[in-house]
Every structure is written in C-alpha cells, then in structure tokens.
Design a protein around this motif. Structure first.
Motif, PDB file in Angstrom:
ATOM      1  N   ARG A  25      -5.060 -30.217  44.045  1.00  0.00           N
ATOM      2  CA  ARG A  25      -5.346 -31.236  42.937  1.00  0.00           C
ATOM      3  C   ARG A  25      -6.730 -31.952  43.056  1.00  0.00           C
ATOM      4  O   ARG A  25      -7.546 -32.232  42.493  1.00  0.00           O
ATOM      5  CB  ARG A  25      -4.374 -32.259  42.841  1.00  0.00           C
ATOM      6  N   GLN A  69       4.325 -26.349  39.483  1.00  0.00           N
ATOM      7  CA  GLN A  69       3.596 -27.396  39.309  1.00  0.00           C
ATOM      8  C   GLN A  69       2.356 -26.604  39.907  1.00  0.00           C
ATOM      9  O   GLN A  69       1.219 -26.768  39.505  1.00  0.00           O
ATOM     10  CB  GLN A  69       3.952 -28.428  40.467  1.00  0.00           C
ATOM     11  N   ASN A 126       0.988 -24.022  37.111  1.00  0.00           N
ATOM     12  CA  ASN A 126       0.488 -25.160  36.417  1.00  0.00           C
ATOM     13  C   ASN A 126      -1.235 -25.073  36.704  1.00  0.00           C
ATOM     14  O   ASN A 126      -2.026 -24.991  36.066  1.00  0.00           O
ATOM     15  CB  ASN A 126       0.940 -26.439  36.025  1.00  0.00           C
ATOM     16  N   VAL A 170      -4.674 -24.326  35.132  1.00  0.00           N
ATOM     17  CA  VAL A 170      -5.948 -25.101  34.801  1.00  0.00           C
ATOM     18  C   VAL A 170      -7.153 -24.556  35.326  1.00  0.00           C
ATOM     19  O   VAL A 170      -8.110 -24.542  34.799  1.00  0.00           O
ATOM     20  CB  VAL A 170      -5.601 -26.464  35.720  1.00  0.00           C
ATOM     21  N   SER A 176       3.072 -30.938  31.314  1.00  0.00           N
ATOM     22  CA  SER A 176       1.780 -30.789  31.452  1.00  0.00           C
ATOM     23  C   SER A 176       1.568 -29.270  31.124  1.00  0.00           C
ATOM     24  O   SER A 176       0.582 -28.606  30.689  1.00  0.00           O
ATOM     25  CB  SER A 176       1.235 -30.834  33.069  1.00  0.00           C
ATOM     26  N   ASN A 207      -0.993 -27.652  28.355  1.00  0.00           N
ATOM     27  CA  ASN A 207      -1.779 -26.576  28.831  1.00  0.00           C
ATOM     28  C   ASN A 207      -1.627 -25.405  28.104  1.00  0.00           C
ATOM     29  O   ASN A 207      -2.656 -24.397  27.832  1.00  0.00           O
ATOM     30  CB  ASN A 207      -1.792 -26.519  30.243  1.00  0.00           C
ATOM     31  N   GLY A 250      -2.979 -36.399  26.525  1.00  0.00           N
ATOM     32  CA  GLY A 250      -3.358 -34.902  26.356  1.00  0.00           C
ATOM     33  C   GLY A 250      -3.301 -34.481  24.894  1.00  0.00           C
ATOM     34  O   GLY A 250      -4.132 -33.731  24.517  1.00  0.00           O
ATOM     35  N   GLU A 282      -4.151 -30.190  31.925  1.00  0.00           N
ATOM     36  CA  GLU A 282      -3.515 -31.423  32.719  1.00  0.00           C
ATOM     37  C   GLU A 282      -2.760 -30.828  33.965  1.00  0.00           C
ATOM     38  O   GLU A 282      -2.137 -30.037  34.084  1.00  0.00           O
ATOM     39  CB  GLU A 282      -2.490 -31.864  31.496  1.00  0.00           C
TER      40      GLU A 282
END
Length: 156
Positions: free
Chosen positions: A18, A42, A45, A49, A83, A87, A114, A155
């Motif tokens: 992150r 997570q 995801n 991104v 998220s 996305n 978002g 996101e």
C-alpha cells in the motif's frame, strides 16, 4: 520482504505494498505482488490497481472479471470487495467501455467517493463532446472511448 500472506506476514506485506502504491512506486509494488505464492482478494485488488496505474487496463480488467463477476456470468457478486467492484468499473472505463463502466456502477448500487469520481469523469467527458458526437453516443453507445481521469485510477 516477507511474502507470507498469513497473519502478521499479510499485514506487513499489505502495509508495504500500500505504501509503495501510494508513494508512486507502483512497478515495485507490482513486482512484489507478482512474487507472492498466494494472494488474498485484497492483494489481488492491489495488483489490479498496479496494472491500471501502469497503463495495463486490459490486464486489470481480466483480473477484476475473475474477482467480481460470477463464473461465466455478467452479474457482479455481492460479496466481492467494494474496492474491487469500483476498480472493475474503472478498468472498463480505462479500456474504452464507458457504457460498461456505467452499467457496472449501476449494478453495484454503491455510492461513495470512488463512484462519484468515476461518474464525474464520465460527465466531464460527455460535456466536452461536440453536439453531433454527444447525440451519436446517446443513440449508439460508446466503443473505445478515451476518458481522461484527473486522479490515479484504482481504490485500495
């Protein structure tokens, strides 16, 4: 870096990834994520991104389809990460599918910053179309449209 995604190893990996993404070290974060032996939703995801921010919207779209859509279907899974749902819509938009992005946003039933940013980007794009082009888009929809985002896509 410890690539264990269980327990504290996950927390440490997630924090580092992150921070890399947020500080603009997206390619470095992508490399870390690609080396992991297992990925939580997570972390998947976060990889999506990275793909979007590196201009690889087709790869991101493929990843999010698997995360968000029911197998072989077009319906968005309600249990998918919020998220990831946003996305998925973002990856559709970056792939030139404006109407697909709008449909995905509508089918999630989500609001929030978002979603508002994506809707705003589409509204701004539409406002800058000429009269004839706007009319044609309304009649025939969109295909391979370039919508410029004023924010980094994705996101976490």
């Amino acid at each position: 870096m410890n690539t264990n995604t269980n327990g504290n190893g996950f927390d440490r990996t997630w924090t580092q990834v992150r921070e890399m993404i947020e500080s603009g070290r997206v390619d470095e974060a992508r490399h870390v994520l690609m080396r992991l032996s297992s990925r939580t939703p997570q972390l998947q995801n976060a990889l999506g991104v990275c793909w979007m921010r590196l201009g690889e919207s087709a790869r991101a779209l493929e990843l999010y389809r698997g995360m968000v859509l029911h197998n072989g279907g077009l319906d968005i899974r309600p249990e998918a990460l919020p998220s990831a749902k946003i996305n998925f819509a973002t990856a559709l938009l970056l792939s030139g599918n404006v109407s697909g992005c709008e449909d995905a946003l509508e089918s999630t039933g989500m609001d929030g910053e978002g979603v508002a940013r994506l809707r705003g980007a589409i509204a701004n794009w539409r406002a800058n179309l000429g009269f004839v082009r706007r009319w044609l888009v309304k009649l025939y929809g969109t295909n391979n449209e370039k919508v410029v985002l004023s924010f980094p896509p994705g996101e976490l």
